[in-house]
Design a protein around this motif. Structure first.
Motif, short mmCIF file in Angstrom:
data_model
loop_
_atom_site.label_atom_id
_atom_site.label_comp_id
_atom_site.label_asym_id
_atom_site.label_seq_id
_atom_site.Cartn_x
_atom_site.Cartn_y
_atom_site.Cartn_z
N ALA A 13 -2.68 11.36 16.21
CA ALA A 13 -1.96 11.49 14.95
C ALA A 13 -2.98 11.71 13.83
O ALA A 13 -4.19 11.59 14.03
CB ALA A 13 -1.16 10.22 14.69
N ASP A 14 -2.48 12.01 12.65
CA ASP A 14 -3.36 12.23 11.50
C ASP A 14 -3.42 10.95 10.66
O ASP A 14 -3.20 10.96 9.45
CB ASP A 14 -2.83 13.40 10.66
N ASP A 15 -3.73 9.83 11.33
CA ASP A 15 -3.84 8.56 10.62
C ASP A 15 -5.29 8.13 10.41
O ASP A 15 -5.55 7.01 9.97
CB ASP A 15 -3.04 7.45 11.31
N TYR A 16 -6.23 9.00 10.74
CA TYR A 16 -7.63 8.78 10.38
C TYR A 16 -8.15 10.02 9.68
O TYR A 16 -8.04 11.14 10.20
CB TYR A 16 -8.51 8.50 11.61
N ARG A 17 -8.72 9.82 8.49
CA ARG A 17 -9.39 10.89 7.78
C ARG A 17 -10.69 10.35 7.22
O ARG A 17 -10.71 9.24 6.65
CB ARG A 17 -8.52 11.45 6.66
N PRO A 18 -11.80 11.07 7.36
CA PRO A 18 -13.08 10.59 6.84
C PRO A 18 -12.99 10.30 5.35
O PRO A 18 -12.46 11.10 4.58
CB PRO A 18 -14.03 11.77 7.12
N GLY A 19 -13.48 9.15 4.95
CA GLY A 19 -13.52 8.78 3.55
C GLY A 19 -12.27 8.12 3.02
O GLY A 19 -12.30 7.52 1.95
N GLU A 20 -11.18 8.19 3.76
CA GLU A 20 -9.94 7.55 3.31
C GLU A 20 -10.03 6.04 3.55
O GLU A 20 -10.41 5.60 4.61
CB GLU A 20 -8.75 8.14 4.06
N TRP A 21 -9.70 5.27 2.56
CA TRP A 21 -9.81 3.81 2.61
C TRP A 21 -11.24 3.36 2.91
O TRP A 21 -11.46 2.32 3.51
CB TRP A 21 -8.88 3.21 3.68
N ILE A 22 -12.23 4.15 2.49
CA ILE A 22 -13.60 3.92 2.95
C ILE A 22 -14.12 2.54 2.58
O ILE A 22 -14.83 1.90 3.36
CB ILE A 22 -14.55 5.03 2.44
N VAL A 23 -13.78 2.05 1.38
CA VAL A 23 -14.28 0.74 0.97
C VAL A 23 -13.68 -0.37 1.83
O VAL A 23 -14.33 -1.38 2.10
CB VAL A 23 -13.96 0.50 -0.52
N LEU A 24 -12.45 -0.17 2.29
CA LEU A 24 -11.79 -1.18 3.10
C LEU A 24 -12.06 -1.04 4.59
O LEU A 24 -11.75 -1.95 5.36
CB LEU A 24 -10.27 -1.12 2.87
N LYS A 25 -12.64 0.07 5.01
CA LYS A 25 -12.81 0.30 6.44
C LYS A 25 -13.69 -0.74 7.13
O LYS A 25 -13.41 -1.10 8.29
CB LYS A 25 -13.32 1.71 6.70
#
Length: 212
Positions: free
Chosen positions: A177-189
């Protein structure tokens, strides 16, 4: 100065670690059924049926929470058919954790009203655990060729592992699925990675590997 530099390096390392681990989880227990994946234009809509299963998260209030809003958005962007989603069914899964509407209903309403999604939608509104999510959506996905499960990467991996245990024949149809994208939610990852390590502790070693 050295202390600041050390903290900066440690912070950057934590962000990279969180990014790497979430990316790894997003690629575990998925295949390439009927060709294509979540990162490019695939062949969905050309004779290949598909289902996107969006899992709900602890929505005890009468309005959709921020986590479920993100999951809905990730679910809708996981619909890659050229006709805007009409060739793919989107299944929102989640029961009620309070006195308000079910998670499935709240997510479906958000998809329609806020995101303008007008493709086929099904609701699974009885589940209160991830195991139940999978058990209860099985009748809704048995006839499709491709299955995408949408959530935060660790949670989606847990759900895929549960599908593999309950119905390995259907698990063979899982794609990304497209539920991972680089940089998205990066601070919380990094925090999501720590929580993911805890929640995935019961998985078998072979269930955590990309392409397993």
């Amino acid at each position: 100065m050295r202390r600041r530099t050390g903290l900066a390096v440690a912070g950057a390392a934590a962000l990279v670690w969180g990014e790497w681990l979430n990316r790894r989880w997003s690629r575990a227990l998925v295949g390439d059924a009927e060709g294509g994946d979540a990162e490019g234009g695939d062949a969905e809509g050309a004779g290949v049926s598909s289902a996107v299963v969006v899992l709900g998260y602890r929505n005890s209030r009468a309005t959709v929470n921020v986590v479920n809003r993100w999951r809905v958005r990730a679910g809708i962007r996981s619909v890659t058919t050229p006709d805007g989603g009409h060739g793919t069914r989107v299944i929102f899964s989640g029961g009620t954790t309070g006195d308000g509407p079910t998670e499935a209903r709240l997510m479906a309403d958000h998809a329609r009203s806020a995101l303008g999604f007008d493709g086929p939608v099904l609701l699974e509104d009885r589940s209160t655990t991830t195991w139940e999510n999978i058990t209860n959506v099985i009748p809704l996905i048995e006839d499709v060729d491709r299955i995408k499960i949408v959530s935060q990467p660790a949670h989606a991996l847990k759900a895929r592992a549960y599908l593999r245990r309950q119905r390995p024949d259907l698990a063979a149809r899982l794609v990304r699925a497209d539920d991972y994208r680089p940089g998205e939610w990066i601070v919380l990852k990094p925090l999501l990675a720590l929580y993911g390590l805890w929640t995935l502790r019961a998985l078998r070693p072979g269930e955590r590997k990309p392409g397993a």
